[in-house]
Scaffold this active site. Structure first.
Site, PDB file in Angstrom:
ATOM      1  N   TYR A 290       0.854  -1.210   0.000  1.00  0.00           N
ATOM      2  CA  TYR A 290       0.000   0.000   0.000  1.00  0.00           C
ATOM      3  C   TYR A 290       0.882   1.251   0.000  1.00  0.00           C
ATOM      4  O   TYR A 290       0.650   2.185  -0.773  1.00  0.00           O
ATOM      5  CB  TYR A 290      -0.945   0.004   1.212  1.00  0.00           C
ATOM      6  CG  TYR A 290      -1.801   1.258   1.273  1.00  0.00           C
ATOM      7  CD1 TYR A 290      -2.779   1.485   0.305  1.00  0.00           C
ATOM      8  CD2 TYR A 290      -1.604   2.225   2.254  1.00  0.00           C
ATOM      9  CE1 TYR A 290      -3.548   2.657   0.328  1.00  0.00           C
ATOM     10  CE2 TYR A 290      -2.363   3.388   2.291  1.00  0.00           C
ATOM     11  CZ  TYR A 290      -3.341   3.597   1.322  1.00  0.00           C
ATOM     12  OH  TYR A 290      -4.094   4.758   1.336  1.00  0.00           O
TER      13      TYR A 290
ATOM     14  N   LYS B 148       1.200   4.401  -2.787  1.00  0.00           N
ATOM     15  CA  LYS B 148       1.002   5.827  -2.504  1.00  0.00           C
ATOM     16  C   LYS B 148       2.294   6.625  -2.760  1.00  0.00           C
ATOM     17  O   LYS B 148       2.230   7.804  -3.110  1.00  0.00           O
ATOM     18  CB  LYS B 148       0.459   6.031  -1.086  1.00  0.00           C
ATOM     19  CG  LYS B 148      -0.989   5.548  -0.939  1.00  0.00           C
ATOM     20  CD  LYS B 148      -1.954   6.322  -1.851  1.00  0.00           C
ATOM     21  CE  LYS B 148      -3.399   5.907  -1.699  1.00  0.00           C
ATOM     22  NZ  LYS B 148      -4.327   6.664  -2.550  1.00  0.00           N
TER      23      LYS B 148
HETATM   24  P1  NDP Z   1     -13.516   4.372   1.055  1.00  0.00           P
HETATM   25  O1  NDP Z   1     -13.314   2.890   1.107  1.00  0.00           O
HETATM   26  O2  NDP Z   1     -14.575   4.951   1.911  1.00  0.00           O
HETATM   27  O3  NDP Z   1     -13.740   4.837  -0.455  1.00  0.00           O
HETATM   28  C1  NDP Z   1     -12.999   4.302  -1.506  1.00  0.00           C
HETATM   29  C2  NDP Z   1     -13.669   4.629  -2.831  1.00  0.00           C
HETATM   30  O4  NDP Z   1     -12.857   4.084  -3.897  1.00  0.00           O
HETATM   31  C3  NDP Z   1     -15.051   4.014  -2.956  1.00  0.00           C
HETATM   32  O5  NDP Z   1     -15.933   4.966  -3.487  1.00  0.00           O
HETATM   33  C4  NDP Z   1     -14.851   2.872  -3.946  1.00  0.00           C
HETATM   34  O6  NDP Z   1     -16.017   2.724  -4.750  1.00  0.00           O
HETATM   35  C5  NDP Z   1     -13.699   3.407  -4.816  1.00  0.00           C
HETATM   36  N1  NDP Z   1     -12.989   2.326  -5.477  1.00  0.00           N
HETATM   37  C6  NDP Z   1     -12.202   1.373  -4.894  1.00  0.00           C
HETATM   38  N2  NDP Z   1     -11.763   0.509  -5.823  1.00  0.00           N
HETATM   39  C7  NDP Z   1     -12.280   0.910  -7.015  1.00  0.00           C
HETATM   40  C8  NDP Z   1     -12.187   0.430  -8.339  1.00  0.00           C
HETATM   41  N3  NDP Z   1     -11.479  -0.676  -8.642  1.00  0.00           N
HETATM   42  N4  NDP Z   1     -12.844   1.085  -9.336  1.00  0.00           N
HETATM   43  C9  NDP Z   1     -13.555   2.189  -9.038  1.00  0.00           C
HETATM   44  N5  NDP Z   1     -13.674   2.714  -7.811  1.00  0.00           N
HETATM   45  C10 NDP Z   1     -13.057   2.073  -6.800  1.00  0.00           C
HETATM   46  O7  NDP Z   1     -12.098   5.002   1.441  1.00  0.00           O
HETATM   47  P2  NDP Z   1     -11.556   6.512   1.514  1.00  0.00           P
HETATM   48  O8  NDP Z   1     -12.615   7.479   1.168  1.00  0.00           O
HETATM   49  O9  NDP Z   1     -10.872   6.642   2.804  1.00  0.00           O
HETATM   50  O10 NDP Z   1     -10.437   6.450   0.380  1.00  0.00           O
HETATM   51  C11 NDP Z   1     -10.354   7.365  -0.680  1.00  0.00           C
HETATM   52  C12 NDP Z   1      -8.891   7.587  -1.013  1.00  0.00           C
HETATM   53  O11 NDP Z   1      -8.237   8.160   0.098  1.00  0.00           O
HETATM   54  C13 NDP Z   1      -8.112   6.297  -1.333  1.00  0.00           C
HETATM   55  O12 NDP Z   1      -7.261   6.553  -2.432  1.00  0.00           O
HETATM   56  C14 NDP Z   1      -7.284   6.067  -0.059  1.00  0.00           C
HETATM   57  O13 NDP Z   1      -6.104   5.354  -0.335  1.00  0.00           O
HETATM   58  C15 NDP Z   1      -7.010   7.489   0.349  1.00  0.00           C
HETATM   59  N6  NDP Z   1      -6.644   7.699   1.740  1.00  0.00           N
HETATM   60  C16 NDP Z   1      -7.473   7.309   2.760  1.00  0.00           C
HETATM   61  C17 NDP Z   1      -7.102   7.535   4.078  1.00  0.00           C
HETATM   62  C18 NDP Z   1      -7.927   7.078   5.224  1.00  0.00           C
HETATM   63  O14 NDP Z   1      -7.399   7.030   6.355  1.00  0.00           O
HETATM   64  N7  NDP Z   1      -9.202   6.774   5.045  1.00  0.00           N
HETATM   65  C19 NDP Z   1      -5.862   8.249   4.399  1.00  0.00           C
HETATM   66  C20 NDP Z   1      -5.065   8.586   3.253  1.00  0.00           C
HETATM   67  C21 NDP Z   1      -5.457   8.350   1.987  1.00  0.00           C
HETATM   68  P3  NDP Z   1     -16.691   1.339  -5.175  1.00  0.00           P
HETATM   69  O15 NDP Z   1     -16.357   0.346  -4.106  1.00  0.00           O
HETATM   70  O16 NDP Z   1     -18.137   1.664  -5.295  1.00  0.00           O
HETATM   71  O17 NDP Z   1     -16.057   1.037  -6.481  1.00  0.00           O
HETATM   72  C1  8X3 Z   2      -4.338   5.613   4.679  1.00  0.00           C
HETATM   73  C2  8X3 Z   2      -3.621   6.003   5.914  1.00  0.00           C
HETATM   74  O1  8X3 Z   2      -1.855   5.313   7.611  1.00  0.00           O
HETATM   75  O2  8X3 Z   2      -3.504   3.640   6.957  1.00  0.00           O
HETATM   76  O3  8X3 Z   2      -3.654   6.002   3.541  1.00  0.00           O
HETATM   77  O4  8X3 Z   2      -1.737   4.259   5.472  1.00  0.00           O
HETATM   78  S1  8X3 Z   2      -2.631   4.733   6.491  1.00  0.00           S
END
Ligand code: NDP
Ligand code: 8X3
Length: 251
Positions: free
Chosen positions: A152, A156
């Site tokens: 992961y 990133k």
């Molecule tokens: P969620 O799981 O709540 O949302 C993830 C979204 O990504 C969903 O809408 C899902 O939609 C979509 N998704 C995943 N795989 C696919 C795919 N193959 N095709 C199309 N859409 C896809 O997580 P977050 O909102 O937290 O995550 C959003 C972003 O933020 C990610 O890139 C994550 O790595 C990043 N992030 C999150 C952090 C956290 O602590 N939450 C911290 C740092 C970064 P569906 O399943 O309907 O396809």
């Molecule tokens: C999501 C935050 O710390 O789980 O990107 O990698 S962490």
């Protein structure tokens, strides 16, 4: 009026960003795999803000489906000003020598290749107009590595590298490119990482005040509405109770 395409708008940061953009009157193209959620969210936003929305349900890991979806965007939505490359995920938490290789494929195919497929399909629409803003959602995991998070974190770190490359490659085309890198945000992220184990997911955010999806949406919304001559290249945003990827002040 601006038009924005958001990937991963069915949940978490993407969904909150859709609401934040709608509040500013943007036309929206909302994407994700779960079409039922896309319809629900679209109806709820339209009811609240009276903005125009289309939804596209596709898996960003599939290049053909991605191109078909982007090609299907009607003329009235093709002037895309903002692309938020938000869709992404972590799956599993284990040492590299023990990991499930399918988890790696899902992360690499979504977080790196999917982001590239969407960008490759959407960027030419921006370049044609000589303007646009691409916001990639990176992570603290793109700055540091932590035990059990190797792949992961690698994806990133790749988002960070690609953001910088895109900024160079599209500079002369008038495209701004930003990297928004959050720390811990309570969304469905950990439920996905732990393959549906909600109890284990909840524990990640216990004892401190995590960021909300709305916190990140507010930041994205702010940077995309700055004047044309300002580009926020990079933002690292953490809960006040988080010092780095693994150090939390839990009470
Ligand atoms: P969620 O799981 O709540 O949302 C993830 C979204 O990504 C969903 O809408 C899902 O939609 C979509 N998704 C995943 N795989 C696919 C795919 N193959 N095709 C199309 N859409 C896809 O997580 P977050 O909102 O937290 O995550 C959003 C972003 O933020 C990610 O890139 C994550 O790595 C990043 N992030 C999150 C952090 C956290 O602590 N939450 C911290 C740092 C970064 P569906 O399943 O309907 O396809
Ligand atoms: C999501 C935050 O710390 O789980 O990107 O990698 S962490």
């Amino acid at each position: 009026m601006k038009t924005a395409l958001i990937t991963g708008a069915t949940s978490g940061i993407g969904k909150a960003t859709a609401y934040a953009f709608a509040e500013r009157g943007f036309k929206l193209i909302l994407t994700g795999r779960r079409s039922d959620r896309l319809s629900e969210i679209s109806d709820s936003i339209k009811y609240k803000y009276e903005v125009e929305i289309i939804t596209l349900s596709f898996d960003i890991r599939n290049q053909r489906d991605t191109n078909i979806a982007i090609d299907s965007i009607p003329d009235s939505f093709q002037s895309i000003d903002i692309l938020v490359n938000n869709a992404g995920l972590a799956v599993g938490l284990s040492h590299i020598q023990d990991a499930d290789i399918d988890d790696w494929e899902r992360m690499i195919d979504t977080n790196i290749k999917g982001l590239l497929y969407v960008t490759r399909a959407v960027a030419p629409l921006m370049i044609k107009r000589g303007r646009g803003h691409i916001v990639n959602v990176g992570s603290i995991a793109g700055r540091e590595v932590y035990e059990n998070g190797g792949v992961y974190c690698a994806t990133k770190h790749a988002v960070e590298a690609l953001t910088k490359s895109m900024r160079i490659d599209m500079l002369e085309d008038g495209i701004k490119v930003s990297n928004v890198c959050p720390g811990a945000v309570e969304t469905e992220f950990s439920v996905v990482r732990f393959k549906g184990d909600e109890k284990r997911a909840k524990k990640v955010y216990e004892g401190f005040k995590s960021l909300t999806a709305e916190d990140i949406a507010g930041i994205i919304s702010y940077i995309v509405t700055l004047p044309d001559h300002i580009c926020v290249n990079d933002i690292l945003v953490m809960p006040s109770a988080q010092a780095n990827a693994t150090k939390f002040n839990c009470r």
